[in-house]
Design a protein around this motif. Structure first.
Motif, PDB file in Angstrom:
ATOM      1  N   MET A   1     -12.003   3.908   0.299  1.00  0.00           N
ATOM      2  CA  MET A   1     -12.241   2.558   0.822  1.00  0.00           C
ATOM      3  C   MET A   1     -11.063   1.676   0.430  1.00  0.00           C
ATOM      4  O   MET A   1     -10.659   1.625  -0.712  1.00  0.00           O
ATOM      5  N   THR A   2     -10.498   0.989   1.412  1.00  0.00           N
ATOM      6  CA  THR A   2      -9.342   0.148   1.166  1.00  0.00           C
ATOM      7  C   THR A   2      -9.659  -1.281   1.551  1.00  0.00           C
ATOM      8  O   THR A   2     -10.077  -1.536   2.680  1.00  0.00           O
ATOM      9  N   LEU A   3      -9.477  -2.210   0.627  1.00  0.00           N
ATOM     10  CA  LEU A   3      -9.763  -3.615   0.896  1.00  0.00           C
ATOM     11  C   LEU A   3      -8.458  -4.293   1.293  1.00  0.00           C
ATOM     12  O   LEU A   3      -7.561  -4.469   0.487  1.00  0.00           O
ATOM     13  N   THR A   4      -8.352  -4.665   2.592  1.00  0.00           N
ATOM     14  CA  THR A   4      -7.154  -5.371   3.055  1.00  0.00           C
ATOM     15  C   THR A   4      -7.536  -6.807   3.363  1.00  0.00           C
ATOM     16  O   THR A   4      -7.613  -7.631   2.486  1.00  0.00           O
ATOM     17  N   ARG A   5      -7.827  -7.110   4.617  1.00  0.00           N
ATOM     18  CA  ARG A   5      -8.276  -8.457   4.952  1.00  0.00           C
ATOM     19  C   ARG A   5      -9.670  -8.364   5.530  1.00  0.00           C
ATOM     20  O   ARG A   5      -9.900  -7.710   6.534  1.00  0.00           O
ATOM     21  N   HIS A   6     -10.610  -8.997   4.893  1.00  0.00           N
ATOM     22  CA  HIS A   6     -11.999  -8.943   5.328  1.00  0.00           C
ATOM     23  C   HIS A   6     -12.478 -10.347   5.646  1.00  0.00           C
ATOM     24  O   HIS A   6     -12.178 -11.276   4.910  1.00  0.00           O
ATOM     25  N   PRO A   7     -13.187 -10.534   6.779  1.00  0.00           N
ATOM     26  CA  PRO A   7     -13.604 -11.889   7.160  1.00  0.00           C
ATOM     27  C   PRO A   7     -14.377 -12.624   6.079  1.00  0.00           C
ATOM     28  O   PRO A   7     -14.283 -13.831   5.956  1.00  0.00           O
ATOM     29  N   LEU A  16      -1.253 -22.548   0.314  1.00  0.00           N
ATOM     30  CA  LEU A  16      -0.439 -22.477  -0.897  1.00  0.00           C
ATOM     31  C   LEU A  16       0.706 -23.480  -0.763  1.00  0.00           C
ATOM     32  O   LEU A  16       1.553 -23.370   0.106  1.00  0.00           O
ATOM     33  N   LEU A  17       0.720 -24.455  -1.630  1.00  0.00           N
ATOM     34  CA  LEU A  17       1.664 -25.563  -1.478  1.00  0.00           C
ATOM     35  C   LEU A  17       2.962 -25.330  -2.229  1.00  0.00           C
ATOM     36  O   LEU A  17       3.990 -25.868  -1.866  1.00  0.00           O
ATOM     37  N   ARG A  18       2.929 -24.541  -3.295  1.00  0.00           N
ATOM     38  CA  ARG A  18       4.133 -24.358  -4.105  1.00  0.00           C
ATOM     39  C   ARG A  18       4.656 -22.950  -3.947  1.00  0.00           C
ATOM     40  O   ARG A  18       3.882 -21.985  -3.976  1.00  0.00           O
ATOM     41  N   PRO A  19       5.997 -22.778  -3.785  1.00  0.00           N
ATOM     42  CA  PRO A  19       6.548 -21.442  -3.713  1.00  0.00           C
ATOM     43  C   PRO A  19       6.206 -20.663  -4.975  1.00  0.00           C
ATOM     44  O   PRO A  19       6.256 -21.166  -6.085  1.00  0.00           O
ATOM     45  N   GLY A  20       5.899 -19.399  -4.779  1.00  0.00           N
ATOM     46  CA  GLY A  20       5.613 -18.548  -5.926  1.00  0.00           C
ATOM     47  C   GLY A  20       4.167 -18.577  -6.351  1.00  0.00           C
ATOM     48  O   GLY A  20       3.754 -17.817  -7.222  1.00  0.00           O
ATOM     49  N   GLU A  21       3.345 -19.490  -5.774  1.00  0.00           N
ATOM     50  CA  GLU A  21       1.934 -19.525  -6.138  1.00  0.00           C
ATOM     51  C   GLU A  21       1.253 -18.310  -5.519  1.00  0.00           C
ATOM     52  O   GLU A  21       1.324 -18.089  -4.315  1.00  0.00           O
ATOM     53  N   TRP A  22       0.612 -17.506  -6.348  1.00  0.00           N
ATOM     54  CA  TRP A  22       0.005 -16.273  -5.873  1.00  0.00           C
ATOM     55  C   TRP A  22      -1.353 -16.570  -5.277  1.00  0.00           C
ATOM     56  O   TRP A  22      -2.138 -17.340  -5.827  1.00  0.00           O
ATOM     57  N   ALA A  23      -1.662 -15.926  -4.145  1.00  0.00           N
ATOM     58  CA  ALA A  23      -2.910 -16.218  -3.436  1.00  0.00           C
ATOM     59  C   ALA A  23      -4.142 -15.941  -4.279  1.00  0.00           C
ATOM     60  O   ALA A  23      -5.210 -16.502  -4.024  1.00  0.00           O
ATOM     61  N   LEU A  24      -4.012 -15.093  -5.289  1.00  0.00           N
ATOM     62  CA  LEU A  24      -5.155 -14.791  -6.144  1.00  0.00           C
ATOM     63  C   LEU A  24      -5.730 -16.055  -6.758  1.00  0.00           C
ATOM     64  O   LEU A  24      -6.951 -16.220  -6.849  1.00  0.00           O
ATOM     65  N   LEU A 117       3.088   2.561  -0.813  1.00  0.00           N
ATOM     66  CA  LEU A 117       3.427   3.078   0.511  1.00  0.00           C
ATOM     67  C   LEU A 117       2.596   2.403   1.596  1.00  0.00           C
ATOM     68  O   LEU A 117       3.121   2.044   2.670  1.00  0.00           O
ATOM     69  N   MET A 118       1.311   2.223   1.346  1.00  0.00           N
ATOM     70  CA  MET A 118       0.453   1.555   2.325  1.00  0.00           C
ATOM     71  C   MET A 118       0.879   0.108   2.552  1.00  0.00           C
ATOM     72  O   MET A 118       0.837  -0.401   3.680  1.00  0.00           O
ATOM     73  N   GLN A 119       1.317  -0.556   1.478  1.00  0.00           N
ATOM     74  CA  GLN A 119       1.715  -1.955   1.594  1.00  0.00           C
ATOM     75  C   GLN A 119       2.958  -2.116   2.463  1.00  0.00           C
ATOM     76  O   GLN A 119       3.052  -3.055   3.262  1.00  0.00           O
ATOM     77  N   TYR A 120       3.907  -1.203   2.316  1.00  0.00           N
ATOM     78  CA  TYR A 120       5.192  -1.388   2.992  1.00  0.00           C
ATOM     79  C   TYR A 120       5.368  -0.522   4.235  1.00  0.00           C
ATOM     80  O   TYR A 120       6.284  -0.769   5.022  1.00  0.00           O
ATOM     81  N   ARG A 121       4.491   0.455   4.443  1.00  0.00           N
ATOM     82  CA  ARG A 121       4.608   1.290   5.629  1.00  0.00           C
ATOM     83  C   ARG A 121       3.530   1.014   6.667  1.00  0.00           C
ATOM     84  O   ARG A 121       3.725   1.306   7.852  1.00  0.00           O
ATOM     85  N   ILE A 122       2.385   0.478   6.220  1.00  0.00           N
ATOM     86  CA  ILE A 122       1.289   0.285   7.166  1.00  0.00           C
ATOM     87  C   ILE A 122       1.070  -1.186   7.470  1.00  0.00           C
ATOM     88  O   ILE A 122       1.188  -1.628   8.607  1.00  0.00           O
ATOM     89  N   GLN A 123       0.748  -1.959   6.448  1.00  0.00           N
ATOM     90  CA  GLN A 123       0.353  -3.353   6.677  1.00  0.00           C
ATOM     91  C   GLN A 123       0.640  -4.182   5.439  1.00  0.00           C
ATOM     92  O   GLN A 123       0.248  -3.802   4.335  1.00  0.00           O
ATOM     93  N   ARG A 124       1.317  -5.309   5.613  1.00  0.00           N
ATOM     94  CA  ARG A 124       1.598  -6.204   4.501  1.00  0.00           C
ATOM     95  C   ARG A 124       0.354  -7.032   4.202  1.00  0.00           C
ATOM     96  O   ARG A 124       0.208  -8.150   4.700  1.00  0.00           O
ATOM     97  N   ALA A 125      -0.547  -6.455   3.440  1.00  0.00           N
ATOM     98  CA  ALA A 125      -1.774  -7.159   3.067  1.00  0.00           C
ATOM     99  C   ALA A 125      -1.466  -8.185   1.983  1.00  0.00           C
ATOM    100  O   ALA A 125      -0.402  -8.158   1.354  1.00  0.00           O
ATOM    101  N   VAL A 126      -2.411  -9.109   1.766  1.00  0.00           N
ATOM    102  CA  VAL A 126      -2.290 -10.046   0.645  1.00  0.00           C
ATOM    103  C   VAL A 126      -2.166  -9.212  -0.631  1.00  0.00           C
ATOM    104  O   VAL A 126      -2.982  -8.332  -0.900  1.00  0.00           O
ATOM    105  N   MET A 127      -1.130  -9.491  -1.432  1.00  0.00           N
ATOM    106  CA  MET A 127      -0.754  -8.582  -2.514  1.00  0.00           C
ATOM    107  C   MET A 127      -1.874  -8.356  -3.529  1.00  0.00           C
ATOM    108  O   MET A 127      -2.112  -7.229  -3.976  1.00  0.00           O
ATOM    109  N   PHE A 128      -2.597  -9.423  -3.894  1.00  0.00           N
ATOM    110  CA  PHE A 128      -3.605  -9.227  -4.932  1.00  0.00           C
ATOM    111  C   PHE A 128      -4.726  -8.311  -4.454  1.00  0.00           C
ATOM    112  O   PHE A 128      -5.330  -7.594  -5.252  1.00  0.00           O
ATOM    113  N   ARG A 129      -5.003  -8.300  -3.144  1.00  0.00           N
ATOM    114  CA  ARG A 129      -6.033  -7.399  -2.640  1.00  0.00           C
ATOM    115  C   ARG A 129      -5.576  -5.947  -2.698  1.00  0.00           C
ATOM    116  O   ARG A 129      -6.360  -5.042  -2.967  1.00  0.00           O
TER     117      ARG A 129
END
Length: 448
Positions: A1-7, A16-24, A117-129
């Protein structure tokens, strides 16, 4: 099971208002603590494992072969395409052999290259997920592996790894197989519970059956366990047998992803409801059945009042949260067999099989009331919205879907013109098409 973007988790997105602020850190505090705590535990366990695990060449070779097989599966996913949402895959076919054949340390390490590999070859998901998914697999694998090696002490991979024999492999004994089944199930259970826990922390009101507890998910878990055990046994006998088992695993994964892509093609990505095309297809089927059997049927069109003002004031990301909140409320308040879809923009459509005029108006009024009680947080305050609803009845306002939709749309405009936040029926065209009779709810209702 892979959690990428879920509604469901999108409800908590923030700008995100400031550069470098992580979505987490835009997530609820409980989610932040859960994810950070999980990663910290994995790191600490990995540090301890590095000091307590004696490296063996055959184990490193086995780990590399399993990671390579997993990488082939990831590449196959990329070529087929990835659906949106919480994606089910068959990477457990490679996690389970790792936890059974290798020391627990490898269960913490092997997910890293595959998720990169999944992050850079398949889909650029939100990193913390992506990090969270890898951490979940790592912790679940470490726990199950520790239990297995406590039950079956000693190395499982044979010396030489490439061409062993059944003799001496603990995994092909009765005791070893029983322990392997137990620990594979434990791995799946831990993985599911951790992901479900994160979803529940993110959206507490989301029903479990709509996340990871439905019967189809349980069936897929059982298939994944079986495939993982087969791969583990063959890999324990000889790594060359991975060449035999890889094509069937690829075919199973392709079938699984293809089914999810078909489902995604029918689903609105922002709300998880049926999209307009899919809703119309299902609605026509239900309408034909109602005409054939003589059963009543109703259509509702639900429109969010002043939605443009919400977007202009709070931004489109918050507007997406409003759409999701209304969609969730509709799903919770209606029956399981009612057909709900997003018609476009801020409009939703609902088909109520078996509903007469009184029942349709009661359902519409219940939806209007429940939506008005929603309180969505934004910028240290809360925002409420209202909806206007148009209702149309089969045989009273039309005999095909186009006529019913047109009548419901006219009723919706009537609700808007009457001040919004109300339920309306179309104006009767003639005496023979009376909208209501004695005892029926009025054509314009509000507040009960």
């Amino acid at each position: 099971m892979t959690l990428t973007r879920h509604p469901m988790t999108d409800r908590h997105r923030r700008v995100l208002l400031r550069p470098g602020e992580w979505a987490l850190f835009a997530q609820p505090r409980a989610v932040v603590g859960f994810v950070v705590g999980l990663v910290v535990v994995d790191v600490l366990l990995a540090v301890v494992g590095l000091y307590t695990t004696v490296p063996r060449a055959e184990e490193a070779l086995t780990a590399a072969a399993l990671v390579l097989s997993g990488a082939v599966c990831v590449e196959a996913m990329r070529r087929l395409g990835m659906p949106q949402g919480m994606v089910r895959d068959l990477l457990g076919a490679w996690w389970i052999p790792v936890l059974l054949l290798l020391p627990p340390l490898y269960s913490l390490i092997t997910p890293i290259p595959l998720y990169v590999l999944m992050q850079y070859r398949i889909q650029r998901a939100v990193m913390f997920r992506r990090v969270f998914s890898a951490a979940v697999v790592a912790l679940a694998g470490f726990s199950a592996s520790s239990v297995f090696h406590a039950l079956v002490p000693g190395p499982v991979v044979l010396l030489g790894g490439v061409s062993g024999s059944a003799e001496g492999s603990a995994l092909v004994t009765g005791e070893g197989i029983g322990a392997a089944v137990l620990c594979a199930v434990l791995f799946t259970l831990c993985n599911t519970v951790l992901i479900a826990g994160a979803i529940r922390l993110s959206v507490p009101e989301e029903p479990r059956r709509t996340t990871v507890w439905d019967s189809e998910s349980l069936l897929l878990d059982a298939v994944e366990v079986c495939v993982g055990l087969i791969v583990a046994v063959l890999c324990a006998l000889s790594l060359l047998l991975l060449l035999v088992v890889l094509p069937p695993v690829l075919l199973l994964q392709r079938s699984l992803l293809f089914q999810q892509l078909q489902t995604a093609a029918r689903t609105d990505p922002k709300t998880g409801l049926l999209n307009a095309v899919a809703w119309e297809r299902v609605a026509k089927t239900e309408l034909a059945r109602a005409l054939r059997t003589g059963c009543p049927l109703a259509v509702l069109i639900v429109d969010i009042d002043h939605f443009k003002k919400v977007n202009d004031t709070h931004g489109h990301l918050f507007g997406d949260q409003v759409l999701l909140g209304v969609a969730t409320t509709l799903s919770h308040q209606l029956r399981q067999y009612d057909v709900i879809g997003r018609f476009g923009g801020e409009e939703f459509v609902v088909l109520l099989p078996g509903a007469d005029m009184a029942e349709a108006c009661r359902a519409a009024e219940r939806l209007r009331t429940r939506v008005s009680r929603m309180a969505l947080p934004v910028n240290d305050t809360t925002v409420t919205v209202t909806v206007s609803i148009g209702v149309a009845l089969l045989r009273v306002h039309g005999r095909d879907l186009l006529e019913l939709m047109a009548a419901a749309d006219l009723a919706l405009y009537r609700a808007k013109d009457s001040g919004r936040d109300r339920v309306c029926l179309p104006v009767a065209k003639s005496v023979g098409a009376t909208v209501r009779s004695a005892g029926d709810p009025p054509a314009d209702t509000r507040g009960g």
